[in-house]
Write an enzyme that holds these catalytic residues in place. Structure first.
Site, PDB file in Angstrom:
ATOM      1  CG  HIS A 102      -5.964  -1.674   8.802  1.00 35.56           C
ATOM      2  ND1 HIS A 102      -5.865  -0.728   9.766  1.00 35.56           N
ATOM      3  CD2 HIS A 102      -4.778  -1.533   8.469  1.00 35.56           C
ATOM      4  CE1 HIS A 102      -5.002  -0.199   9.820  1.00 35.56           C
ATOM      5  NE2 HIS A 102      -4.029  -0.758   9.044  1.00 35.56           N
ATOM      6  CG  ASN A 110      -9.129  -1.112  12.041  1.00 33.43           C
ATOM      7  OD1 ASN A 110      -8.059  -1.667  11.531  1.00 33.43           O
ATOM      8  ND2 ASN A 110      -9.768  -0.150  11.319  1.00 33.43           N
ATOM      9  CG  ASP A 117      -0.290  -0.523   2.530  1.00 39.31           C
ATOM     10  OD1 ASP A 117       1.003  -0.443   2.433  1.00 39.31           O
ATOM     11  OD2 ASP A 117      -0.901  -0.551   3.333  1.00 39.31           O
ATOM     12  CD  GLU A 164      -8.961   1.392   7.586  1.00 35.14           C
ATOM     13  OE1 GLU A 164      -9.014   0.372   8.331  1.00 35.14           O
ATOM     14  OE2 GLU A 164      -8.455   2.584   7.856  1.00 35.14           O
TER      15      GLU A 164
HETATM   16  C1  GLP Z   1      -0.303   0.464   8.589  1.00 34.93           C
HETATM   17  C2  GLP Z   1      -0.107  -0.248   7.141  1.00 34.93           C
HETATM   18  C3  GLP Z   1      -0.351  -1.839   7.631  1.00 34.93           C
HETATM   19  C4  GLP Z   1       0.198  -2.347   9.033  1.00 34.93           C
HETATM   20  C5  GLP Z   1      -0.514  -1.315   9.976  1.00 34.93           C
HETATM   21  C6  GLP Z   1      -0.207  -1.735  11.289  1.00 34.93           C
HETATM   22  O1  GLP Z   1      -1.764   1.010   8.527  1.00 34.93           O
HETATM   23  N1  GLP Z   1      -0.859   0.013   6.117  1.00 34.93           N
HETATM   24  O2  GLP Z   1       0.054  -2.536   6.377  1.00 34.93           O
HETATM   25  O3  GLP Z   1      -0.111  -3.796   8.999  1.00 34.93           O
HETATM   26  O4  GLP Z   1      -0.005  -0.087   9.700  1.00 34.93           O
HETATM   27  O5  GLP Z   1       1.159  -1.009  11.831  1.00 34.93           O
HETATM   28  P1  GLP Z   1       1.831  -1.366  12.795  1.00 34.93           P
HETATM   29  O6  GLP Z   1       2.787  -2.482  12.622  1.00 34.93           O
HETATM   30  O7  GLP Z   1       2.942  -0.115  13.188  1.00 34.93           O
HETATM   31  O8  GLP Z   1       1.081  -1.407  14.181  1.00 34.93           O
END
Ligand code: GLP
Length: 242
Positions: free
Chosen positions: A146, A144, A81, A151
């Protein structure tokens, strides 16, 4: 490491047993994740990887870039992404994140490095398919549930698309920015179908709060917890630490 069978999830005709590998700490999780990537590249030097951002995979990238024995020259990467409306030179654009933590430190040819383009998201799935499809997709999970930036409520059949970020996601990701107002409100993301198209999925999860969401997704798969898609794939490995 303790391996605990967590639950059984029903996937149409098949019943898949999902196992969460509870590992003792973040360093171990990162080493195990890096080993899975190494194994994939040893299997095929032309492997195609789906790669995540976020805090969770940073340790894995650190381990991988330290290992000078890996030959990345024929490996292709497709990031999951990218934010929409962020200057590509902004330190928190995912392109920059990846350059800083990974791409700048390995010898993957520039044209083998891919990010979804907000101007033509639909082309990303074709590009992945024409490259031969993703062999190993590594992903984290938002608080959440995702995955990438899919989402809650995202269509299971979605391909790469633009999405509005939920308030919770914007709040969670604001820790990387000077203020919450700087966090982009939209992103371009691989869809759930794109993710499920990978041959193998490695899911990295840290923290008890996320564990609860993950367990819920395994026990009671739900469109409102996008990580539930792991119940619809035959080859998913989950690494978790507190
Ligand atoms: C972002 C990314 C996700 C990732 C998420 C969790 O939203 N788009 O791909 O899994 O963060 O991030 P973290 O590992 O910092 O909790």
């Amino acid at each position: 490491m303790i391996t605990t069978p967590e639950s059984q999830a029903s996937n149409g005709m098949t019943t898949i047993t999902r196992t969460i590998n509870y590992v003792k700490d973040y360093d171990t999780l990162s080493e195990m994740a890096a080993n899975i990537v190494r194994k994939e590249i040893n299997r095929s030097s032309t492997s195609i990887l789906g790669l995540p951002t976020g805090g969770t995979p940073i340790g894995m990238y650190e381990k991988l870039v330290k290992d000078k024995s890996i030959d990345w020259r024929r490996v292709k990467t497709f990031n999951l992404d990218e934010y929409v409306g962020i200057d590509p030179n902004h330190p928190e654009s995912y392109r920059n994140f990846m350059a800083r933590h990974f791409h700048n430190h390995v010898n993957i040819p520039k044209d083998y490095i891919h990010f979804p383009d907000p101007m033509c998201p639909e082309k990303y799935d074709d590009l992945i398919a024409h490259s031969g499809g993703i062999d190993l997709l590594v992903m984290g999970m938002g608080s959440n549930g995702h995955v990438a930036f899919n989402e809650p409520g995202t269509d299971m059949l979605s391909e790469t698309h633009i999405t509005d970020l939920k308030e919770q996601t914007i709040k969670d990701n604001s820790r990387f920015f000077n203020s919450i107002d700087e966090v982009p409100t939209q992103a371009v993301t691989m869809g759930l179908r794109t993710i499920l198209g990978a041959q193998k999925i490695l899911l990295l999860v840290t923290g008890k709060k996320k564990l609860k969401v993950l367990q819920k997704a395994i026990w009671k798969p739900d469109y409102n917890i996008p990580v539930s898609i792991i119940n619809n794939h035959r080859k998913v490995e989950i690494l978790y630490c507190d």
